[in-house]
Design a protein around this motif. Structure first.
Motif, PDB file in Angstrom:
ATOM      1  N   GLY A 142     -16.963 -37.163  -6.181  1.00 49.07           N
ATOM      2  CA  GLY A 142     -16.846 -35.719  -6.030  1.00 49.07           C
ATOM      3  C   GLY A 142     -15.461 -35.162  -6.248  1.00 49.07           C
ATOM      4  N   GLN A 143     -14.520 -36.011  -6.644  1.00 54.19           N
ATOM      5  CA  GLN A 143     -13.147 -35.569  -6.872  1.00 54.19           C
ATOM      6  C   GLN A 143     -12.903 -35.324  -8.366  1.00 54.19           C
ATOM      7  OE1 GLN A 143     -11.018 -34.945  -4.231  1.00 54.19           O
ATOM      8  NE2 GLN A 143     -12.971 -35.309  -3.156  1.00 54.19           N
ATOM      9  N   PRO A 144     -11.823 -34.592  -8.719  1.00 52.46           N
ATOM     10  CA  PRO A 144     -11.512 -34.381 -10.136  1.00 52.46           C
ATOM     11  C   PRO A 144     -11.413 -35.697 -10.894  1.00 52.46           C
ATOM     12  CG  PRO A 144     -10.184 -32.933  -8.779  1.00 52.46           C
ATOM     13  CD  PRO A 144     -10.895 -33.860  -7.836  1.00 52.46           C
ATOM     14  N   ILE A 145     -11.752 -35.660 -12.169  1.00 51.29           N
ATOM     15  CA  ILE A 145     -11.778 -36.865 -12.988  1.00 51.29           C
ATOM     16  C   ILE A 145     -10.769 -36.745 -14.128  1.00 51.29           C
ATOM     17  CG2 ILE A 145     -14.172 -37.337 -12.394  1.00 51.29           C
ATOM     18  CD1 ILE A 145     -14.985 -36.276 -15.130  1.00 51.29           C
ATOM     19  N   PRO A 146     -10.321 -37.879 -14.678  1.00 54.06           N
ATOM     20  CA  PRO A 146      -9.304 -37.846 -15.750  1.00 54.06           C
ATOM     21  C   PRO A 146      -9.881 -37.384 -17.082  1.00 54.06           C
ATOM     22  CG  PRO A 146      -9.950 -40.099 -15.277  1.00 54.06           C
ATOM     23  CD  PRO A 146     -10.603 -39.261 -14.238  1.00 54.06           C
ATOM     24  N   VAL A 153     -14.221 -26.170  -7.262  1.00 59.00           N
ATOM     25  CA  VAL A 153     -15.213 -26.919  -8.025  1.00 59.00           C
ATOM     26  C   VAL A 153     -14.513 -28.078  -8.738  1.00 59.00           C
ATOM     27  CG1 VAL A 153     -17.069 -26.791  -9.710  1.00 59.00           C
ATOM     28  CG2 VAL A 153     -16.473 -24.757  -8.368  1.00 59.00           C
ATOM     29  N   ALA A 154     -15.034 -29.299  -8.574  1.00 57.32           N
ATOM     30  CA  ALA A 154     -14.353 -30.476  -9.115  1.00 57.32           C
ATOM     31  C   ALA A 154     -14.531 -30.615 -10.620  1.00 57.32           C
ATOM     32  CB  ALA A 154     -14.845 -31.734  -8.414  1.00 57.32           C
ATOM     33  N   VAL A 155     -15.724 -30.277 -11.133  1.00 62.45           N
ATOM     34  CA  VAL A 155     -15.988 -30.327 -12.572  1.00 62.45           C
ATOM     35  C   VAL A 155     -16.700 -29.045 -12.972  1.00 62.45           C
ATOM     36  CG1 VAL A 155     -17.224 -31.489 -14.437  1.00 62.45           C
ATOM     37  CG2 VAL A 155     -16.115 -32.849 -12.649  1.00 62.45           C
ATOM     38  N   VAL A 156     -16.162 -28.374 -13.986  1.00 62.38           N
ATOM     39  CA  VAL A 156     -16.731 -27.117 -14.478  1.00 62.38           C
ATOM     40  C   VAL A 156     -17.014 -27.268 -15.964  1.00 62.38           C
ATOM     41  CG1 VAL A 156     -16.412 -24.631 -14.742  1.00 62.38           C
ATOM     42  CG2 VAL A 156     -15.340 -25.826 -12.816  1.00 62.38           C
ATOM     43  N   GLY A 157     -18.182 -26.800 -16.395  1.00 62.68           N
ATOM     44  CA  GLY A 157     -18.516 -26.802 -17.805  1.00 62.68           C
ATOM     45  C   GLY A 157     -18.976 -25.425 -18.250  1.00 62.68           C
ATOM     46  N   ILE A 158     -18.591 -25.041 -19.445  1.00 62.91           N
ATOM     47  CA  ILE A 158     -19.094 -23.812 -20.058  1.00 62.91           C
ATOM     48  C   ILE A 158     -19.589 -24.167 -21.458  1.00 62.91           C
ATOM     49  CG2 ILE A 158     -18.591 -21.465 -20.830  1.00 62.91           C
ATOM     50  CD1 ILE A 158     -16.477 -21.262 -18.695  1.00 62.91           C
ATOM     51  N   THR A 159     -20.895 -24.009 -21.673  1.00 62.20           N
ATOM     52  CA  THR A 159     -21.454 -24.302 -22.982  1.00 62.20           C
ATOM     53  C   THR A 159     -21.326 -23.076 -23.873  1.00 62.20           C
ATOM     54  OG1 THR A 159     -23.674 -23.683 -22.204  1.00 62.20           O
ATOM     55  CG2 THR A 159     -23.052 -26.012 -22.079  1.00 62.20           C
ATOM     56  N   GLY A 206      -9.795 -30.516 -12.240  1.00 64.06           N
ATOM     57  CA  GLY A 206      -8.406 -30.511 -11.805  1.00 64.06           C
ATOM     58  C   GLY A 206      -7.540 -29.808 -12.828  1.00 64.06           C
ATOM     59  N   ALA A 207      -6.495 -30.486 -13.294  1.00 62.78           N
ATOM     60  CA  ALA A 207      -5.593 -29.906 -14.293  1.00 62.78           C
ATOM     61  C   ALA A 207      -6.055 -30.159 -15.724  1.00 62.78           C
ATOM     62  CB  ALA A 207      -4.184 -30.469 -14.101  1.00 62.78           C
ATOM     63  N   GLU A 208      -7.116 -30.930 -15.916  1.00 58.35           N
ATOM     64  CA  GLU A 208      -7.568 -31.309 -17.256  1.00 58.35           C
ATOM     65  C   GLU A 208      -8.488 -30.253 -17.861  1.00 58.35           C
ATOM     66  OE1 GLU A 208      -6.170 -33.726 -18.583  1.00 58.35           O
ATOM     67  OE2 GLU A 208      -5.418 -34.869 -16.869  1.00 58.35           O
ATOM     68  N   ARG A 209      -8.318 -30.001 -19.158  1.00 62.69           N
ATOM     69  CA  ARG A 209      -9.174 -29.111 -19.925  1.00 62.69           C
ATOM     70  C   ARG A 209      -9.494 -29.798 -21.248  1.00 62.69           C
ATOM     71  NH1 ARG A 209      -8.521 -27.537 -15.645  1.00 62.69           N
ATOM     72  NH2 ARG A 209      -7.972 -25.467 -14.828  1.00 62.69           N
ATOM     73  N   ASP A 227     -10.457 -21.822 -14.993  1.00 62.85           N
ATOM     74  CA  ASP A 227      -9.385 -21.862 -13.996  1.00 62.85           C
ATOM     75  C   ASP A 227      -9.847 -21.280 -12.669  1.00 62.85           C
ATOM     76  OD1 ASP A 227      -7.738 -22.953 -15.924  1.00 62.85           O
ATOM     77  OD2 ASP A 227      -6.666 -21.088 -16.355  1.00 62.85           O
ATOM     78  N   ALA A 228     -10.587 -20.171 -12.725  1.00 60.62           N
ATOM     79  CA  ALA A 228     -11.030 -19.514 -11.499  1.00 60.62           C
ATOM     80  C   ALA A 228     -11.943 -20.429 -10.688  1.00 60.62           C
ATOM     81  CB  ALA A 228     -11.753 -18.209 -11.834  1.00 60.62           C
ATOM     82  N   LEU A 229     -12.840 -21.146 -11.363  1.00 57.65           N
ATOM     83  CA  LEU A 229     -13.770 -22.007 -10.642  1.00 57.65           C
ATOM     84  C   LEU A 229     -13.088 -23.267 -10.121  1.00 57.65           C
ATOM     85  CD1 LEU A 229     -16.893 -21.493 -12.900  1.00 57.65           C
ATOM     86  CD2 LEU A 229     -16.591 -20.725 -10.551  1.00 57.65           C
ATOM     87  N   VAL A 230     -12.178 -23.824 -10.898  1.00 60.07           N
ATOM     88  CA  VAL A 230     -11.404 -24.965 -10.397  1.00 60.07           C
ATOM     89  C   VAL A 230     -10.578 -24.551  -9.179  1.00 60.07           C
ATOM     90  CG1 VAL A 230      -9.482 -26.519 -10.931  1.00 60.07           C
ATOM     91  CG2 VAL A 230     -11.347 -26.236 -12.569  1.00 60.07           C
TER      92      VAL A 230
END
Length: 305
Positions: free
Chosen positions: A261-265, A204-210, A221-224, A197-200
């Protein structure tokens, strides 16, 4: 804009210790990402700092054989850096480093679609300013910026300064990928979803945590979404996160649909996460940072040409 990637950061030799055995591999997170992108068919250049020595030649040969090019400015007068990775019984690795990060400036960026940076190249002085400058100029010219901090706490002298540099680069990126260990260092005692949430919220448009054997979490965006791990026999985990990163970049930007570069579904987020996890599973199934080629990823059934 030409389709391709410019990767900025360290390239070094990994000496892997497993019991009485010692093996040597080309390493460095940015070098691994460059290797991974090139093997996935992306025209890729790496801007780094290596020596005109035997270790440097090993790096040049492997990258060239995989289709990645070094900038002319990458060969310097200093010795090529090394990292010693000691493997535990579960295949996880701990590192000790003998290195420097003082790359030459890169005046001509070309016209890359993507600029990727991270790891030691984003944090160690004096070269971190070169990395930051390339990101600033690249984003200003329209490149998509991707970032993987790949924190090495033993090399961080000032945690507050490192966190500040992370925040500056993350907020300048379109894609930021962390490990769960990175997230704990940067956001102590915070949950994975708090970090997403903090990075979005930072743009940041897309965030990943492995999360190693527990898969990954992605946000846009609002998707997790939760990305399940791909079950495989683990040789070691060296290069797993870099394989995830390079495949994430490929799946998001270079595979078919492209990206603005925008949020994706959600469905696309799940699909690129599955591709990235599949790439990481291939890498951990064999020793060293031996990232997959495109035909191997396609054979796994998660990617298409």
């Amino acid at each position: 804009m030409n389709a391709g990637a410019l990767v900025v950061g360290e390239a070094l030799i990994d000496e892997v210790l497993e019991g009485d055995r010692v093996s040597r591999h080309v390493g460095g997170s940015p070098a691994n990402v460059a290797l991974g992108l090139a093997r996935l068919g992306v025209p890729t250049r790496l801007h780094t700092a290596i020596g005109a020595d035997e270790d440097g030649q090993l790096i040049r040969t492997l990258l060239s054989d995989s289709g990645a090019a070094l900038t002319e400015e990458s060969v310097t007068d200093v010795s090529t850096s090394r990292a010693t990775a000691t493997l535990a019984v579960d295949g996880s690795a701990s590192y000790e480093f003998t290195l420097s990060w003082d790359p030459r400036p890169l005046d001509d960026l070309g016209s890359p679609t993507v600029i990727h940076t991270g790891s030691l190249g984003a944090f160690l002085e004096p070269g971190n300013e070169i990395s930051a400058d390339i990101v600033r100029r690249g984003r200003g010219s329209g490149a998509i910026v991707t970032f993987d901090p790949n924190i090495r706490p033993s090399l961080i002298r000032d945690a507050l300064t490192a966190r500040s540099r992370f925040e500056a680069l993350a907020s300048s990126s379109h894609v930021t990928k962390l490990s769960d260990e990175d997230a704990e260092f940067l956001y102590p005692s915070r949950s994975i979803d708090f970090v997403l949430d903090a990075l979005v919220d930072a743009g940041v448009a897309v965030v990943g945590i492995t999360r190693g054997g527990h898969g990954a979490r992605l946000a846009s965006g609002a998707e997790r979404v939760t990305v399940p791990p791909v079950v495989t026999s683990v040789a070691d985990t060296v290069g797993a996160g870099d394989s995830f990163m390079s495949a994430l970049i490929w799946a998001l930007i270079f595979n078919g649909e492209g990206w603005d570069g925008q949020p994706i579904p959600q469905r696309r987020l799940e699909r690129i996460g599955s591709i990235a996890a599949s790439a990481a599973s291939i890498t951990v199934s064999r020793p060293g940072a031996d990232l997959p080629k495109l035909d191997e990823l396609i054979a796994g059934g998660t990617a298409r040409a």
